[in-house]
Design an enzyme around this catalytic site. Structure first.
Site, PDB file in Angstrom:
ATOM      1  N   CYS A 133       0.845  -1.191   0.000  1.00 57.65           N
ATOM      2  CA  CYS A 133       0.000   0.000   0.000  1.00 57.65           C
ATOM      3  C   CYS A 133       0.885   1.247   0.000  1.00 57.65           C
ATOM      4  O   CYS A 133       1.786   1.373   0.818  1.00 57.65           O
ATOM      5  CB  CYS A 133      -0.878  -0.039   1.245  1.00 57.65           C
ATOM      6  SG  CYS A 133      -1.570   1.532   1.753  1.00 57.65           S
ATOM      7  N   GLU A 134       0.641   2.139  -0.928  1.00 57.60           N
ATOM      8  CA  GLU A 134       1.474   3.334  -1.005  1.00 57.60           C
ATOM      9  C   GLU A 134       1.178   4.337   0.113  1.00 57.60           C
ATOM     10  O   GLU A 134       1.980   5.235   0.344  1.00 57.60           O
ATOM     11  CB  GLU A 134       1.326   4.014  -2.366  1.00 57.60           C
ATOM     12  CG  GLU A 134      -0.013   4.648  -2.640  1.00 57.60           C
ATOM     13  CD  GLU A 134      -0.100   5.258  -4.026  1.00 57.60           C
ATOM     14  OE1 GLU A 134      -0.757   6.308  -4.148  1.00 57.60           O
ATOM     15  OE2 GLU A 134       0.461   4.701  -4.993  1.00 57.60           O
ATOM     16  N   HIS A 135       0.088   4.187   0.812  1.00 53.85           N
ATOM     17  CA  HIS A 135      -0.246   5.136   1.870  1.00 53.85           C
ATOM     18  C   HIS A 135       0.466   4.836   3.184  1.00 53.85           C
ATOM     19  O   HIS A 135       0.844   5.749   3.906  1.00 53.85           O
ATOM     20  CB  HIS A 135      -1.762   5.162   2.111  1.00 53.85           C
ATOM     21  CG  HIS A 135      -2.520   5.581   0.900  1.00 53.85           C
ATOM     22  ND1 HIS A 135      -3.624   4.886   0.441  1.00 53.85           N
ATOM     23  CD2 HIS A 135      -2.333   6.596   0.028  1.00 53.85           C
ATOM     24  CE1 HIS A 135      -4.077   5.475  -0.649  1.00 53.85           C
ATOM     25  NE2 HIS A 135      -3.317   6.504  -0.923  1.00 53.85           N
ATOM     26  N   HIS A 183      -6.054  -5.892   3.207  1.00 53.96           N
ATOM     27  CA  HIS A 183      -5.065  -4.826   3.410  1.00 53.96           C
ATOM     28  C   HIS A 183      -4.647  -4.779   4.873  1.00 53.96           C
ATOM     29  O   HIS A 183      -5.478  -4.543   5.753  1.00 53.96           O
ATOM     30  CB  HIS A 183      -5.665  -3.477   2.999  1.00 53.96           C
ATOM     31  CG  HIS A 183      -5.932  -3.377   1.532  1.00 53.96           C
ATOM     32  ND1 HIS A 183      -5.218  -2.535   0.729  1.00 53.96           N
ATOM     33  CD2 HIS A 183      -6.810  -4.029   0.727  1.00 53.96           C
ATOM     34  CE1 HIS A 183      -5.646  -2.654  -0.522  1.00 53.96           C
ATOM     35  NE2 HIS A 183      -6.620  -3.558  -0.541  1.00 53.96           N
TER      36      HIS A 183
END
Length: 183
Positions: free
Chosen positions: A71-73, A140
């Site tokens: 996840c890029e966040h 996730h």
């Protein structure tokens, strides 16, 4: 990168000189290189190396392609399965290249929505497919182990192109086939 990882270890209150952490910066760098190897790959080259002429004008599906991404966040993993369908027009893909394409995009900092669309876009054009459908269902860790801590949540995304978008019967056939009971 190793110095940065040492700094992270120190900033959380650990001793990077402790026996169990001595080689962690090196191991972590190797892990990150593997997890982000998609940046060094060209998705178009992957897929174009396995196009075969075949008298085939029907739906082809590869389902349950395992995927692991970051996840890029939060830079935490998400993982799940990708299902790909396309309607060929006398050209087909080598099945392993579809899995490699999924890995190429998944091995980048990602959001699932973009990942799904990227896979569909690259499959459509090289064989002039009548339509493409991609569905990803993933869990996730940023949602499971932090924040709202919802252990059983899954995110499902889809990208439908061509006849998969325009024709309800085609889309429904694809969705029914990927949902079929596993034997």
């Amino acid at each position: 990168m190793e110095n940065g990882i040492r700094m992270i270890i120190e900033s959380i209150g650990e001793d990077p000189k402790r026996e169990g952490l001595l080689d962690t910066p090196t191991r972590s760098c190797k892990a990150w290189a593997h997890l982000t190897q998609g940046y060094q790959q060209n998705p178009e080259e992957i897929i174009k190396k396995a196009i075969f002429k075949e008298e085939c004008n029907h739906m082809i599906i590869v389902r349950d392609i395992e995927l692991y991404s970051m996840c890029e966040h939060h830079m935490l993993p998400f993982f799940g399965k990708c299902h790909i369908g396309y309607i060929a027009q006398n050209k087909v893909y080598g099945v392993s290249k579809l899995a490699r394409l999924v890995d190429c995009f998944a091995r980048r900092l990602q959001v699932q929505e973009r990942l799904t669309q990227q896979i569909a876009d690259v499959i459509m054009e090289p064989i002039d497919a009548e339509g493409v459908g991609v569905v990803i269902e993933a869990q996730h860790l940023c949602m499971m182990m932090r924040g709202v801590s919802k252990q059983n949540s899954k995110m499902i995304t889809s990208a439908m192109l061509g006849s998969f978008r325009d024709e309800i019967a085609t889309r429904n056939e694809f969705l029914r086939l990927i949902a079929m009971e596993r034997s």
